[in-house]
Write an enzyme that holds these catalytic residues in place. Sequence first.
Site, PDB file in Angstrom:
ATOM      1  N   GLY A 164       0.791  -1.226   0.000  1.00  0.00           N
ATOM      2  CA  GLY A 164       0.000   0.000   0.000  1.00  0.00           C
ATOM      3  C   GLY A 164       0.826   1.279   0.000  1.00  0.00           C
ATOM      4  N   THR A 210       1.784   3.303  -2.484  1.00  0.00           N
ATOM      5  CA  THR A 210       1.172   4.369  -3.279  1.00  0.00           C
ATOM      6  C   THR A 210      -0.069   4.915  -2.588  1.00  0.00           C
ATOM      7  OG1 THR A 210       1.994   3.425  -5.350  1.00  0.00           O
ATOM      8  CG2 THR A 210       0.125   4.925  -5.499  1.00  0.00           C
ATOM      9  N   GLU A 248       4.388   5.836 -12.224  1.00  0.00           N
ATOM     10  CA  GLU A 248       3.916   4.513 -12.626  1.00  0.00           C
ATOM     11  C   GLU A 248       2.467   4.540 -13.081  1.00  0.00           C
ATOM     12  OE1 GLU A 248       4.595   0.022 -10.965  1.00  0.00           O
ATOM     13  OE2 GLU A 248       3.863   1.495  -9.528  1.00  0.00           O
ATOM     14  N   ARG A 267      -8.346   6.745  -7.771  1.00  0.00           N
ATOM     15  CA  ARG A 267      -8.056   6.237  -6.426  1.00  0.00           C
ATOM     16  C   ARG A 267      -8.431   7.256  -5.362  1.00  0.00           C
ATOM     17  NH1 ARG A 267      -2.889   2.534  -5.044  1.00  0.00           N
ATOM     18  NH2 ARG A 267      -3.180   0.890  -6.591  1.00  0.00           N
ATOM     19  N   GLN A 270      10.802   0.928  -3.294  1.00  0.00           N
ATOM     20  CA  GLN A 270      10.711  -0.526  -3.229  1.00  0.00           C
ATOM     21  C   GLN A 270      11.766  -1.076  -2.278  1.00  0.00           C
ATOM     22  OE1 GLN A 270      11.303  -1.787  -7.272  1.00  0.00           O
ATOM     23  NE2 GLN A 270       9.148  -1.594  -7.795  1.00  0.00           N
ATOM     24  N   ARG A 287      16.239  -0.992  -1.363  1.00  0.00           N
ATOM     25  CA  ARG A 287      16.730  -1.493  -2.646  1.00  0.00           C
ATOM     26  C   ARG A 287      17.752  -0.566  -3.299  1.00  0.00           C
ATOM     27  NH1 ARG A 287      12.866  -3.404  -7.707  1.00  0.00           N
ATOM     28  NH2 ARG A 287      14.529  -3.794  -9.182  1.00  0.00           N
ATOM     29  N   GLY A 344      22.585   1.927  -0.101  1.00  0.00           N
ATOM     30  CA  GLY A 344      22.525   2.344   1.295  1.00  0.00           C
ATOM     31  C   GLY A 344      22.393   3.841   1.432  1.00  0.00           C
ATOM     32  N   LYS A 398      13.934   4.819  10.823  1.00  0.00           N
ATOM     33  CA  LYS A 398      14.925   5.878  11.004  1.00  0.00           C
ATOM     34  C   LYS A 398      14.207   7.195  11.216  1.00  0.00           C
ATOM     35  CE  LYS A 398      18.611   8.583   8.935  1.00  0.00           C
ATOM     36  NZ  LYS A 398      19.399   8.937   7.735  1.00  0.00           N
ATOM     37  N   ARG A 438      15.742  10.998  12.099  1.00  0.00           N
ATOM     38  CA  ARG A 438      16.941  11.776  12.409  1.00  0.00           C
ATOM     39  C   ARG A 438      16.747  12.692  13.613  1.00  0.00           C
ATOM     40  NH1 ARG A 438      20.952  12.412   8.693  1.00  0.00           N
ATOM     41  NH2 ARG A 438      19.537  12.189   6.917  1.00  0.00           N
TER      42      ARG A 438
END
Length: 452
Positions: free
Chosen positions: A218, A220, A245, A254, A362, A380, A383, A417, A419
Amino acid sequence: MSIEINQSALPNSLDAEQTVLGTIIIDSTSMSGVAALLRPEHFHVGLHSQLFKVMYGMFVGNSPIDLVTVIESSVRERVFDNQDEARGYLLKLAESVVNPSGIEDYARIIAEKHMLRSLMYACRDIYDMVVAGTDKPQQIMEVAEKMIYDLRSEREVGGLDLIHPIIEERLRVIQEACANPGARPEGSLSTSYADLDRYIFGLNPAALIIIAGRPAMGKTSFALNMAVGTAKKHPDKAVAVFSLEMSREELVTRMISTETLVTTEQMREGQLDNENWANISTGVGTLSKLRIYVDDSSNPSIGEMKAKLRRVDNLGLVVIDYLQLITTGRRIDNRVQEVSEITRTLKLLAKDLNVPVVVASQLSRDSAKAGKRPALTDLRDSGSIEQDADIVMFLHREHYYNPEFDKPYLCECIIAKHRQGETGTVNLHWDKRYTRFTTLDLHRSGDSSNEQ
């Protein structure tokens, strides 16, 4: 055919260059003010550039700067052939000084002339690319925008600031927080999810926020829900959504489904009763009033996005779906290096526009192993996503992997994460029928068994 630039016609100020160098020879303490404003390449006259490089090296090395030492150093560095030649020219520079106190003003003149020369060279290079015809217009525009952006960034030189006024400003913010406990920091926007806002303090200016997850989690939908919710909470602010996309029609459909609680299947198949139409009428009316802009351009570069965003008045939030479809606008064979450049540029985009930038991303294939909860190591391609992001959130729905899980509606928003704050998990309610996330009230009992 390349444009020939007449060197003698290039913007420059010989008097300013001579005065700056002569003043440094007379008064070495003036170098500390100039060193923050100039570099050797800012000087138009090659000899002056070499002399300033010598003086700057002496300044950095904490060596005394005067007529004698500059003569010695400039001869040693082969700026002059001998000491007599060096002495003659350096004395000429020292004698040309009329107003030593104005050295920083003269330094700024030199920097401005360098900027104008750089613009001329950039225009020539852009012209050459157009005439060559080897690149597509979009690629040329991307290179041109980067050239201008780099020139502007070069000019924006920050300085050292005394801590006292910063302390006063921070104290004011702390006092306001105490007077309004639980309120978001000044300038931040609401995500429309109260529990999430409490964790991340809202969507803060210049923040890069990554929403990551495996397929079908979910991402998007959550990004769109956040965009619409933020636009509702802050009607004066514009929200820009880049969909790399989905088409703009799919995107808006949507939004309508989420807002009206009418499924996309019902709308597509025309299975609408009077109640459905009433909901659509009300929901569309609400959405139409929001300042949400959508762009579904294929493979846009960040430079193209930035050019479009600069034309949006009172921009409040940028949403991009999704990171792996963004391009740099130039060829980079190594995908890891390309993603690293993209994330760095996205962070600079957020900082330059001073708005939060939310980007869906992703996860790697390895993260899809059954029972494995997402972690920062699953991001993906690079890093650098973790490194450059201010906040990284993962969406995880246990029921998707374990059908026997007794809460099919539960989606965990894992803040991996942060900061500026704590990490943790916020529970959300997922309704697949309307691609809708809402705040989950754990104290409310409700039948959500059909929401998978």
